[in-house]
Design a protein around this motif. Sequence first.
Motif, PDB file in Angstrom:
ATOM      1  N   ALA A   2       1.983   6.450  -7.012  1.00  0.00           N
ATOM      2  CA  ALA A   2       0.892   7.261  -7.564  1.00  0.00           C
ATOM      3  C   ALA A   2       1.190   8.751  -7.416  1.00  0.00           C
ATOM      4  N   PHE A   3       1.673   9.153  -6.217  1.00  0.00           N
ATOM      5  CA  PHE A   3       2.005  10.569  -6.015  1.00  0.00           C
ATOM      6  C   PHE A   3       3.169  10.990  -6.898  1.00  0.00           C
ATOM      7  N   GLY A  42       2.510   1.618  -3.444  1.00  0.00           N
ATOM      8  CA  GLY A  42       1.556   2.083  -4.467  1.00  0.00           C
ATOM      9  C   GLY A  42       1.196   3.547  -4.311  1.00  0.00           C
ATOM     10  N   THR A  43       1.032   3.976  -3.051  1.00  0.00           N
ATOM     11  CA  THR A  43       0.694   5.390  -2.806  1.00  0.00           C
ATOM     12  C   THR A  43       1.820   6.298  -3.256  1.00  0.00           C
ATOM     13  N   LEU A  44       3.057   5.918  -2.903  1.00  0.00           N
ATOM     14  CA  LEU A  44       4.207   6.740  -3.296  1.00  0.00           C
ATOM     15  C   LEU A  44       4.352   6.793  -4.814  1.00  0.00           C
ATOM     16  N   CYS A  90       0.837  -1.215   0.000  1.00  0.00           N
ATOM     17  CA  CYS A  90       0.000   0.000   0.000  1.00  0.00           C
ATOM     18  C   CYS A  90       0.864   1.254   0.000  1.00  0.00           C
ATOM     19  N   GLU A  91       1.910   1.266   0.838  1.00  0.00           N
ATOM     20  CA  GLU A  91       2.793   2.436   0.879  1.00  0.00           C
ATOM     21  C   GLU A  91       3.482   2.638  -0.464  1.00  0.00           C
ATOM     22  N   THR A 138      10.171   6.479  -3.119  1.00  0.00           N
ATOM     23  CA  THR A 138       9.756   5.375  -3.990  1.00  0.00           C
ATOM     24  C   THR A 138      10.935   4.494  -4.375  1.00  0.00           C
TER      25      THR A 138
END
Length: 837
Positions: free
Chosen positions: A160-161, A156-158, A153-154, A805
Motif C-alpha cells: 500500500a505504501f 499488504g502495508t508495504l 499484514c506486513e 516489498t
Amino acid sequence: MTRVPGLLAPLLGLGLGLGLGLILSSLGAGAADCRSFGRAERLVFAPAARVRWLAPRDRPPGPLNPLYGTVRRFLSVVQFNPFPAELVKTLLNEPSSVKVDEVVRYEAGYVVCAVIAGLYLLLVPIAGLCFCCCRCRRRCGGRVKTEHKAMACERGTLMAFLLLTTLVLLIGVVCAFVTNQRMHEQMAPGVEAVPETLLSLRGLVSDVPQELQAVAQQFSLPQKRVLEELDGVGKSIGSTIYTQLKSTVYEVLTSVNSLGQALQLSMDHLQALNATLVELREGQRDLEPAVRERREHLLTLLQEPACRDCTEAQSRARALELGADFDQVSPVDDVLHRLKGVPEANFSSMVQEENSTFNALPLLAALQTANVVKELKKVIAQKPEGLRTLAEEFPGWEAASRWSQALEEVEQSSRPYLKEVQRYEKYRWILGCVLCSAVLLVVVCNLLGLNLGIWGLAAREDPGHSEAKGEAGARFLMMGVGFSFLLAAPLILLVFATFLVGGNVQTLVCRSWESRELYKFADTPGNLPPSMNLSQLLGLKKNISILLAYQQCKEGAALWSVLQLNDSYDLEKHLNISQYTTKLQQELQNLKIDMKNLDLLSPAAHRDLEALQSSGLENIHYSTFLDQIQKPVVNTNVEKLAQELEGLARTQGSSVLGQQLQEEAQGLKNLYQEKVLPQQSLVANLNLTVRALASSAPNLQTETSRVLDNVTYLKGQLPTWATSILRNESECFLTREMGYFSQYVAWVREEVTQHIATCQPLSRALDNGRVILCDMIADPWNAFWFCLAWCTFFLIPSIIFAVKTSKYFRPIWKRLSSTSSEETQLFRIPRVTSLKL
C-alpha cells in the motif's frame, strides 16, 4: 344661408382667440424646443494612431494556477528576507566590495536548501553503493525466511505504501511534463515580444507629429457636414416659422374670408331691402286708388234694395282698404350711401393671395438668408488657428533621438541572444523530457512489479503454479530501485540549479517588481550607477519619479505631462475653438426674415370693413319693418270676397244685379292677381331680408371690430414672433453644428492623450515584461523544478518500500523441498508445500 352670419361671429372670435393663445404659448416654450434640427448626428473619425500599441498580456486562469501559488508560497518561506536594496546597490556600483557574508545571510534559505541537496547528493549515491554491495552478496532484497502470521499484514502495508508513493511520483512526473511543456510553449511568444516591445517604444515619440497632422486634417469631416446643413438652413428656419405661425395666420385669414362673405351677404340683403321697399311703396301708390274704387262700386251695388243677403258682404266691402303702410318705414338710403362701393375688395382672392404669400415663407426665408449663409460658409471654411498649429507646435524631445537610437541598438543586439535563448530552451526542454521520462520509468517499474507480484501472490496457493511471476515482479521493483539510485544525482543537481535560478528570479525580481519596490529602488538617488540613470535615459521630468511616471502612464497620462519636453505643450489651447464658434454665432445673429409682404388685409378690404363698421347697419329700425310686414297688404281677403260675390250673384232675383256682382267679383280677382299678389310677394321677400339683417347686423359689427383689432395686432406682432422663432432656431442650429465640432474636439482629445501622445506604452511594456518573465516563464520554470524535486525526494521512500516489498514477492525459503539450485527450483521443479506454522 340667412343664419350663417349670426353663427359665424362668435365661432370666429373663439377660434381666433384660441389661435393667438396657442402661438403665444408655443413661443414661450420655443427656446427649449429644437425638434426641427434635433441633435447632431454621430461622426465617425478614422483612427490616426498607428497600430503599434502593445496589447496587454495576462495569464488566463488555468488548472496550474494552484500549483503556481503553492510554489510561490514555498519560495516565500525559503526566502523571507525583504528586497536587499543595500546589497544590490553595492553590487551595481562596487561589485568588488560585496561581502560574502551579506550574500549568505540574504540567501540563507537557499543555503539551507543547498545543504539538503548536498546531503541528498552525498548520502543517496553512498546508500546506492552499499545496496549494490549488499545485493551482490544476496543479502538485500532477498527472500522471506519463514512464513508467519503477520506476514500478510506486513506485505499488504508495504504494498500500500509503495503504491501510494508510486502514485505520488506519477502525479509529480505528470505535473513536471505539463509545466515543462507549458514553459516551452510560452518561451517563444515571450522572446518574440521583446523586439515588438522595443519597436513600439521607438515609435512612441517619432511618429507623433505625423499623427497629429492626420488628426488636424480630419477637421474637414465636421466642416463638410456643417457646410452641407448650411445649404438648407434658411428653408428649414422658414419652414419652422411657417409651421409655428400657420395655425394663427390661417385662423385670421379664415376669419377675414368669412367676414368678407358675411359683408357681401349683408350688402346683398341691404340692397334687396332697399329695392323691395321702393317697389312696395310704388305698388302701394298704385294699389290704393284701385282698392278705393272697388270698395265704392261694391258698396253701391250691395246697398241696393233688390240685393238679397248682402249685409255681411257690405261689412267686408267697407273693410276693403290697405293694411300695411310702407311710407311709415324709415328709408335705408343713408346706410347704403355709407356703404357705397362696398365691397371694394375681393376678399376671396385677397385671402388666397395672402395664403400663397404665407405658404411661400420657406422659400422666401431661403432667399433672404442666402447672403448670410454665404458668409457663414466662409467662416466655416476656415480652420481654427489652434488646430493649424496642433502638429507644428508639438515640442521636440531632446532624449527622443538618443532613446530611439539606444532602443534600436538594443533591438539589433538582442536578436542573436534571443535566438540563442530559443535554442537553449529547446535543449532544456529535451533534457526535461528525458529526466521526466526517466522518473516515469521508475513509476512504470514499480507499477509492473506490483502487478506481477500481486498476480504471483494470488496464484501461490495453487500446488502446481510457478514462482516466476512473483520473482519477475520483484525483479521489476529492483530495476526501479536501480534506476532511482542512478537518477538521484542528476536529478538533485538539476533541481537545485533550476531552483537557485528560478527561486531568485521569483523572490528577488518578480516579488519586488509586483510590489513596486524595484521602482522605488530605481528612484532612490545613488542606487543605480550614472550610466544606468533611468530617469535621464527616459527623459522624465525632474519632479517626477519612475514610480510616479509609471502610475501616471498606467492611468493614460500624456507624454508632455511625464517626459521632459523642451517647451510645455498645452493641448487644450490648441483645442480651444471658442473664437471660431464666436464668429459663427455672430454671423448667425445676422439672419433676418422680412414678413412685410404678408398684409393679411389689403387696404381696400380694410376700407370695406371700416365702412361696414361705421355704416350704422345695426341702427336700422328693423322693428318698424317687421310691424308693417306683419300687417296684410289689404285688410280684407280679396279672394274670399270675390268668391262670396260670385255666390251672391247666383242667388239674386235680378239678372242685371247678378251680372253686376259677377263683374265686380271678376274685378276683385283681377285686382288681386295684378296688384295685391305682387305686393304680398314683395312683402315676403322683405320679411326674409329684414329678418336676416336684424339677426346678423349686431354680431357683424362686433366681429368686424374684433377682426380689425386682431389683424392690426397680428400684423404688428408677426415680425416679433418670426424674429423670436428665428433666434430660437438659430440657437438650435448653432447647438447642432457645435455638436459636430464638440465631437471632433472630444475625439482629438481622446485620440491624442490615449493613443497618439500617451506614455501608456511605457507602463504597458513594463507590465507585459513582468507578466512574460514572472507569470509565463518563471512560474512554469519554478513549478517544473518543484515537481522534479517532489519526485526526487519521493524516490527515497520508493526505494525503501520497493526493496522491502520485493522480498514478499520471492519464494519463501522453507517452502522449497529440493536441494537443487535456486534457479532450478524456481523455474523447473514444482513447488513443494511446506508445513504451516
